[in-house]
Design a protein around this motif. Structure first.
Motif, short mmCIF file in Angstrom:
data_model
loop_
_atom_site.label_atom_id
_atom_site.label_comp_id
_atom_site.label_asym_id
_atom_site.label_seq_id
_atom_site.Cartn_x
_atom_site.Cartn_y
_atom_site.Cartn_z
N LEU A 68 -26.28 -19.46 -6.43
CA LEU A 68 -26.92 -18.21 -6.87
C LEU A 68 -27.80 -17.38 -5.64
O LEU A 68 -28.08 -16.26 -5.89
CB LEU A 68 -27.40 -17.93 -8.30
CG LEU A 68 -26.60 -18.33 -9.38
CD1 LEU A 68 -27.29 -18.19 -10.63
CD2 LEU A 68 -25.51 -17.27 -9.71
N TRP A 69 -28.16 -18.06 -4.69
CA TRP A 69 -29.16 -17.65 -3.67
C TRP A 69 -28.39 -16.63 -2.74
O TRP A 69 -27.52 -16.97 -2.08
CB TRP A 69 -29.66 -18.94 -3.03
CG TRP A 69 -30.81 -18.59 -2.23
CD1 TRP A 69 -30.61 -18.61 -0.68
CD2 TRP A 69 -32.03 -18.15 -2.17
NE1 TRP A 69 -31.88 -18.04 -0.22
CE2 TRP A 69 -32.85 -17.80 -1.32
CE3 TRP A 69 -32.52 -17.59 -3.57
CZ2 TRP A 69 -34.01 -17.26 -1.07
CZ3 TRP A 69 -33.88 -17.11 -3.52
CH2 TRP A 69 -34.66 -17.14 -2.28
N ILE A 70 -29.00 -15.65 -2.37
CA ILE A 70 -28.53 -14.63 -1.49
C ILE A 70 -29.82 -14.62 -0.68
O ILE A 70 -30.68 -13.92 -0.70
CB ILE A 70 -28.30 -13.34 -2.04
CG1 ILE A 70 -27.30 -13.23 -3.08
CG2 ILE A 70 -27.76 -12.22 -1.01
CD1 ILE A 70 -27.20 -12.12 -3.94
N PRO A 71 -29.36 -14.93 0.83
CA PRO A 71 -30.61 -14.98 1.90
C PRO A 71 -30.87 -13.48 1.98
O PRO A 71 -29.99 -12.45 1.95
CB PRO A 71 -29.81 -15.50 3.11
CG PRO A 71 -28.90 -16.58 2.38
CD PRO A 71 -28.38 -15.78 1.36
N MET A 72 -32.15 -13.10 2.14
CA MET A 72 -32.76 -11.91 2.31
C MET A 72 -32.09 -10.93 3.42
O MET A 72 -31.73 -9.74 3.26
CB MET A 72 -34.28 -11.63 2.58
CG MET A 72 -34.86 -10.30 2.62
SD MET A 72 -34.54 -9.19 1.13
CE MET A 72 -35.59 -10.19 0.01
N ASP A 73 -31.65 -11.57 4.48
CA ASP A 73 -31.01 -11.17 5.63
C ASP A 73 -29.48 -10.79 5.15
O ASP A 73 -28.85 -9.66 5.82
CB ASP A 73 -30.69 -11.98 6.81
CG ASP A 73 -32.20 -12.25 7.51
OD1 ASP A 73 -32.89 -11.37 7.19
OD2 ASP A 73 -32.07 -13.22 8.19
N ASN A 74 -29.02 -11.16 4.01
CA ASN A 74 -27.57 -10.86 3.51
C ASN A 74 -27.79 -9.70 2.55
O ASN A 74 -26.64 -9.45 2.09
CB ASN A 74 -26.99 -12.18 2.90
CG ASN A 74 -26.54 -12.90 4.19
OD1 ASN A 74 -26.87 -12.84 5.50
ND2 ASN A 74 -26.32 -14.47 3.71
N VAL A 75 -28.80 -9.27 2.22
CA VAL A 75 -28.73 -8.31 1.18
C VAL A 75 -28.40 -7.07 1.46
O VAL A 75 -27.45 -6.45 0.80
CB VAL A 75 -30.16 -8.14 0.61
CG1 VAL A 75 -30.59 -6.84 -0.26
CG2 VAL A 75 -30.91 -9.24 -0.20
N PHE A 76 -28.25 -6.54 2.62
CA PHE A 76 -27.60 -5.21 3.07
C PHE A 76 -26.04 -5.36 3.27
O PHE A 76 -25.57 -4.24 3.33
CB PHE A 76 -28.31 -4.76 4.52
CG PHE A 76 -29.61 -4.50 4.51
CD1 PHE A 76 -29.94 -3.19 4.32
CD2 PHE A 76 -30.71 -5.48 4.77
CE1 PHE A 76 -31.17 -3.03 4.37
CE2 PHE A 76 -31.76 -4.87 4.76
CZ PHE A 76 -32.18 -3.55 4.49
N ASP A 77 -25.34 -6.46 2.83
CA ASP A 77 -24.23 -6.66 2.74
C ASP A 77 -23.39 -6.36 1.64
O ASP A 77 -22.36 -6.23 1.51
CB ASP A 77 -23.81 -8.20 3.34
CG ASP A 77 -24.00 -8.70 4.45
OD1 ASP A 77 -24.14 -7.99 5.63
OD2 ASP A 77 -24.13 -9.96 4.92
N LEU A 78 -24.55 -6.09 0.65
CA LEU A 78 -24.01 -5.78 -0.60
C LEU A 78 -23.59 -4.47 -0.63
O LEU A 78 -22.65 -4.10 -1.55
CB LEU A 78 -25.54 -5.98 -1.52
CG LEU A 78 -25.77 -7.18 -1.95
CD1 LEU A 78 -27.11 -7.14 -2.75
CD2 LEU A 78 -25.09 -8.19 -2.68
N GLY A 79 -23.98 -3.54 0.11
CA GLY A 79 -23.68 -1.98 -0.11
C GLY A 79 -24.57 -1.29 0.64
O GLY A 79 -25.51 -1.78 1.43
N VAL A 80 -24.20 -0.05 0.85
CA VAL A 80 -25.18 1.02 1.53
C VAL A 80 -26.37 1.41 0.73
O VAL A 80 -26.36 1.62 -0.58
CB VAL A 80 -24.41 2.27 1.52
CG1 VAL A 80 -25.27 3.39 2.37
CG2 VAL A 80 -22.99 2.14 2.37
N PRO A 81 -27.59 1.04 1.33
CA PRO A 81 -28.89 1.36 0.62
C PRO A 81 -29.05 2.64 -0.02
O PRO A 81 -28.52 3.76 0.52
CB PRO A 81 -29.73 1.37 1.87
CG PRO A 81 -29.30 0.30 2.80
CD PRO A 81 -27.87 0.70 2.70
N GLY A 82 -29.49 2.63 -1.15
CA GLY A 82 -29.65 3.79 -2.04
C GLY A 82 -30.92 4.22 -2.44
O GLY A 82 -31.78 3.44 -1.87
N PRO A 83 -31.11 4.77 -3.30
CA PRO A 83 -32.49 5.27 -3.83
C PRO A 83 -33.30 4.17 -4.17
O PRO A 83 -32.72 3.15 -4.83
CB PRO A 83 -32.20 6.24 -4.87
CG PRO A 83 -30.80 6.90 -4.58
CD PRO A 83 -29.97 5.47 -4.19
#
Length: 213
Positions: A68-83
């Motif tokens: 269940l671990w998501i490295p912080m560098d991979n968070v932007f792979d989730l999608g386009v940054p929103g509000p």
């Protein structure tokens, strides 16, 4: 977490919905169990910090051990940054909104899961799922939650929110955006936290919720 939250959530829900709520409860229960074990360990002069710090460390170990671990560098792979707000950074994918919760308002991971299960009980059409955990190794750990994206939607008016909450059995309180029934209090239901789609349906995407004492 109180087990009666899950018992309430599970009644009348469909299989997938019920399974996800059970999974969130099980993760919370396991984190609490690990915290209790950690608190009982001999300290040998070391400072382990308070409950929040212990919860952070056991959550990191649990996430890394259970995929269940998501490295912080991979968070932007989730999608386009929103509000982003006081509590969440959001990432927008085609059908999903991912929310990285900084725990500022909840006071801890398990307390956040309490609120999430209450949200899923009262507002199942915007139910949260647990996607994983992210953060910085040995430091802050943050849950990553997901909700279905409500497309072609706009903020609901306060009158629409009042009408919707009345329809599901809540009475408007003196403070704007605050409602209650015999079991729960819900607040912060203002236009920034409630959407209306093109069909006129109302979706509570974020709310503060507490069980009455």
């Amino acid at each position: 977490m109180n087990d009666d939250i899950f018992e309430s959530v599970s009644q009348g829900s469909n299989g997938a919905y019920d399974e996800e709520n059970r999974r969130i409860q099980e993760v919370s229960n396991e984190l609490q169990r690990l915290c209790r074990l950690h608190e009982k360990e001999p300290r040998e002069g070391k400072s382990y910090g308070g409950r929040f710090e212990i919860e952070q460390r056991v959550a990191e170990q649990y996430a890394k051990s259970n995929g269940l671990w998501i490295p912080m560098d991979n968070v932007f792979d989730l999608g386009v940054p929103g509000p982003s707000g006081n509590e969440n950074d959001t990432y927008v994918a085609k059908d999903t909104i991912y929310k990285v919760n900084n725990l500022l308002n909840s006071g801890g991971i398990c307390k956040l899961f309490d609120k999430i299960l209450l949200h899923n009980l009262i507002f199942p059409n915007t139910a949260y799922r647990l996607h994983g955990f992210t953060g910085y190794d040995g430091r802050t750990i943050m849950p990553v939650l997901e909700q279905e994206r409500i497309c072609e939607a706009q903020p609901a008016t306060q009158i629409m929110i009042d009408t919707y909450m009345a329809a599901i059995g809540f009475t408007k309180q003196n403070n704007e955006g605050r409602y209650a029934n015999s079991e729960y209090e819900v607040w912060d239901l203002v236009p920034r936290n409630v959407l209306r789609d093109k069909e006129g349906d109302i979706f509570i995407i974020d709310a503060e919720i507490a069980r009455k004492q």
